[in-house]
Design a protein around this motif. Structure first.
Motif, PDB file in Angstrom:
ATOM      1  N   UNK A 115     -13.107  -6.659  12.075  1.00 47.16           N
ATOM      2  CA  UNK A 115     -13.955  -7.353  13.052  1.00 47.16           C
ATOM      3  C   UNK A 115     -14.052  -6.556  14.344  1.00 47.16           C
ATOM      4  N   UNK A 116     -12.928  -6.005  14.803  1.00 47.26           N
ATOM      5  CA  UNK A 116     -12.907  -5.298  16.069  1.00 47.26           C
ATOM      6  C   UNK A 116     -13.577  -3.950  16.030  1.00 47.26           C
ATOM      7  N   UNK A 117     -13.465  -3.268  14.900  1.00 46.15           N
ATOM      8  CA  UNK A 117     -14.007  -1.914  14.799  1.00 46.15           C
ATOM      9  C   UNK A 117     -15.221  -1.823  13.888  1.00 46.15           C
ATOM     10  N   UNK A 118     -15.673  -2.977  13.405  1.00 48.50           N
ATOM     11  CA  UNK A 118     -16.820  -3.027  12.496  1.00 48.50           C
ATOM     12  C   UNK A 118     -16.599  -2.116  11.286  1.00 48.50           C
ATOM     13  N   UNK A 119     -15.350  -2.092  10.831  1.00 47.77           N
ATOM     14  CA  UNK A 119     -15.003  -1.265   9.678  1.00 47.77           C
ATOM     15  C   UNK A 119     -15.243  -2.053   8.391  1.00 47.77           C
ATOM     16  N   UNK A 120     -15.405  -1.337   7.298  1.00 48.63           N
ATOM     17  CA  UNK A 120     -15.622  -1.980   6.005  1.00 48.63           C
ATOM     18  C   UNK A 120     -14.672  -1.363   4.988  1.00 48.63           C
ATOM     19  N   UNK A 121     -14.560  -2.039   3.856  1.00 53.34           N
ATOM     20  CA  UNK A 121     -13.769  -1.478   2.769  1.00 53.34           C
ATOM     21  C   UNK A 121     -12.521  -2.277   2.472  1.00 53.34           C
ATOM     22  N   UNK A 122     -11.891  -1.924   1.370  1.00 48.82           N
ATOM     23  CA  UNK A 122     -10.666  -2.580   0.943  1.00 48.82           C
ATOM     24  C   UNK A 122      -9.900  -1.666   0.009  1.00 48.82           C
ATOM     25  N   UNK A 123      -8.784  -2.150  -0.491  1.00 50.42           N
ATOM     26  CA  UNK A 123      -7.957  -1.324  -1.363  1.00 50.42           C
ATOM     27  C   UNK A 123      -7.076  -2.199  -2.234  1.00 50.42           C
ATOM     28  N   UNK A 124      -6.609  -1.604  -3.321  1.00 46.86           N
ATOM     29  CA  UNK A 124      -5.566  -2.227  -4.130  1.00 46.86           C
ATOM     30  C   UNK A 124      -4.218  -1.855  -3.521  1.00 46.86           C
ATOM     31  N   UNK A 125      -3.174  -2.572  -3.915  1.00 43.94           N
ATOM     32  CA  UNK A 125      -1.839  -2.264  -3.392  1.00 43.94           C
ATOM     33  C   UNK A 125      -0.804  -2.483  -4.479  1.00 43.94           C
ATOM     34  N   UNK A 126       0.047  -1.474  -4.675  1.00 41.45           N
ATOM     35  CA  UNK A 126       1.160  -1.534  -5.622  1.00 41.45           C
ATOM     36  C   UNK A 126       2.408  -1.096  -4.867  1.00 41.45           C
ATOM     37  N   UNK A 127       3.373  -2.010  -4.743  1.00 39.40           N
ATOM     38  CA  UNK A 127       4.529  -1.785  -3.871  1.00 39.40           C
ATOM     39  C   UNK A 127       5.827  -1.992  -4.653  1.00 39.40           C
ATOM     40  N   UNK A 128       6.824  -1.171  -4.349  1.00 46.70           N
ATOM     41  CA  UNK A 128       8.160  -1.358  -4.915  1.00 46.70           C
ATOM     42  C   UNK A 128       9.152  -1.525  -3.774  1.00 46.70           C
ATOM     43  N   UNK A 129       9.938  -2.594  -3.851  1.00 45.72           N
ATOM     44  CA  UNK A 129      10.991  -2.850  -2.868  1.00 45.72           C
ATOM     45  C   UNK A 129      12.327  -2.862  -3.600  1.00 45.72           C
ATOM     46  N   UNK A 130      13.299  -2.075  -3.091  1.00 45.20           N
ATOM     47  CA  UNK A 130      14.658  -2.083  -3.654  1.00 45.20           C
ATOM     48  C   UNK A 130      15.572  -2.849  -2.720  1.00 45.20           C
ATOM     49  N   UNK A 131      16.246  -3.878  -3.255  1.00 41.66           N
ATOM     50  CA  UNK A 131      17.127  -4.697  -2.429  1.00 41.66           C
ATOM     51  C   UNK A 131      18.238  -5.294  -3.280  1.00 41.66           C
ATOM     52  N   UNK A 132      19.469  -5.033  -2.884  1.00 42.87           N
ATOM     53  CA  UNK A 132      20.647  -5.631  -3.525  1.00 42.87           C
ATOM     54  C   UNK A 132      20.642  -5.451  -5.044  1.00 42.87           C
ATOM     55  N   UNK A 133      20.379  -4.219  -5.464  1.00 43.99           N
ATOM     56  CA  UNK A 133      20.478  -3.897  -6.885  1.00 43.99           C
ATOM     57  C   UNK A 133      19.273  -4.276  -7.722  1.00 43.99           C
ATOM     58  N   UNK A 134      18.226  -4.796  -7.078  1.00 44.87           N
ATOM     59  CA  UNK A 134      17.036  -5.195  -7.830  1.00 44.87           C
ATOM     60  C   UNK A 134      15.798  -4.487  -7.285  1.00 44.87           C
ATOM     61  N   UNK A 135      14.863  -4.212  -8.192  1.00 46.10           N
ATOM     62  CA  UNK A 135      13.562  -3.663  -7.799  1.00 46.10           C
ATOM     63  C   UNK A 135      12.522  -4.766  -7.928  1.00 46.10           C
TER      64      UNK A 135
END
Length: 299
Positions: A46-66
């Motif tokens: 909204x502020x910069x009149x930008x367009x577009x999007x993306x997919x996201x695939x994330x991995x978080x490691x915490x306390x022995x689990x992914x």
């Protein structure tokens, strides 16, 4: 933008958990982070009149689990002792058909006068008015017959098959970040209401298995998977890693490079081609290889 800021939102959400006693708290923190990132992108657009999007695939490691969080059509798999363990699923008009149709049914104003939430095996023609044609709605997994009415001549909310499947004839991915300004071509109808920013999170407990240096987590965008099956990738993993010493850290970089170059193919007169002469991937190809065992790993 998402690649620079999403991890910050995840870290802020995890910091708020004084004592993690259940993995659902972590899953919720990741889901919130995706939503905050999507709202951040809305403000930026909204502020910069930008367009577009993306997919996201994330991995978080915490306390022995992914925790593997996916919103889009990227994919994550674990190769463990040669076995393939899926850690995500793609979100497309076909895989989320019923969710999309249900939203269109509950909020028909989102479809305007241009679309119908019903799905037909092919585009219904005016000459078929009054005839019985196969269809399915948001509650159906199979097909049934209905008599075609005038409203059924509208363009279907979901059209096409496979990689050509589209929502509102516009986009082939149903989850991701951004795309707040995306509208149907030659229309004012927004597509964003049908796109979810919430990821599906799958959990893998690293402490439950003994991992070796050849066990890896593969993260790849759709450009990799367009021309490779999970088994194809597993074969490349075995081929590349077996050609290096187990304690050589460069083996994982070499594997990522081999997967990217293999998906792109070789440049020939007729374009990029794979060894079987089929077309190489023409989409973005990004690959991460995360070792699960051996020196410097999490286990």
């Amino acid at each position: 933008m998402a690649s620079r800021l999403l991890h910050r939102y995840i870290r802020e959400q995890l910091r708020g958990l004084k004592e993690v006693t259940h993995e659902s708290l972590v899953v919720g923190a990741i889901e919130n982070a995706f939503q905050f990132m999507d709202e951040h992108m809305a403000r930026e657009q909204r502020g910069q009149h930008a367009v577009g999007g993306c997919c996201a695939l994330v991995v978080v490691y915490l306390l022995g689990k992914m925790y593997v969080a996916n919103a889009g059509d990227s994919r994550a798999i674990i190769i463990r002792n040669g076995d393939i363990i899926p850690m995500s699923r793609e979100f497309t008009p076909e895989t989320e058909r019923q969710r999309l149709q249900l939203l269109g049914f509950l909020k028909p104003e989102l479809l305007g006068s241009e679309f119908t939430h019903l799905q037909f095996p092919r585009r219904v023609q005016p000459k078929e008015l009054g005839q019985r044609v196969l269809y399915r709605d948001q509650s159906m997994t199979g097909w049934a017959y209905k008599k075609i009415e005038l409203e059924d001549l509208r363009f279907p909310l979901i059209c096409g098959e496979g990689k050509k499947a589209r929502v509102m004839a516009t986009i082939g991915v149903t989850r991701g970040l951004g795309d707040h300004n995306l509208k149907v071509c030659s229309s004012t109808l927004p597509v964003k209401p049908f796109l979810s920013c919430f990821p599906e999170v799958q959990v893998y407990d690293l402490t439950q298995y003994e991992h070796c240096p050849d066990d890896v987590l593969i993260l790849g965008t759709d450009g990799l998977w367009d021309v490779n099956s999970d088994k194809d990738v597993a074969v490349t993993v075995d081929k590349v890693l077996s050609s290096y010493e187990p304690n050589d850290p460069s083996r994982y970089t070499a594997l990522a490079q081999a997967l990217v170059l293999g998906a792109r193919g070789i440049s020939r007169e007729q374009g990029w081609r794979l060894p079987n002469n089929k077309m190489g991937s023409v989409d973005d190809i990004s690959v991460f290889v995360i070792p699960l065992g051996g020196p410097g790993s999490y286990t």
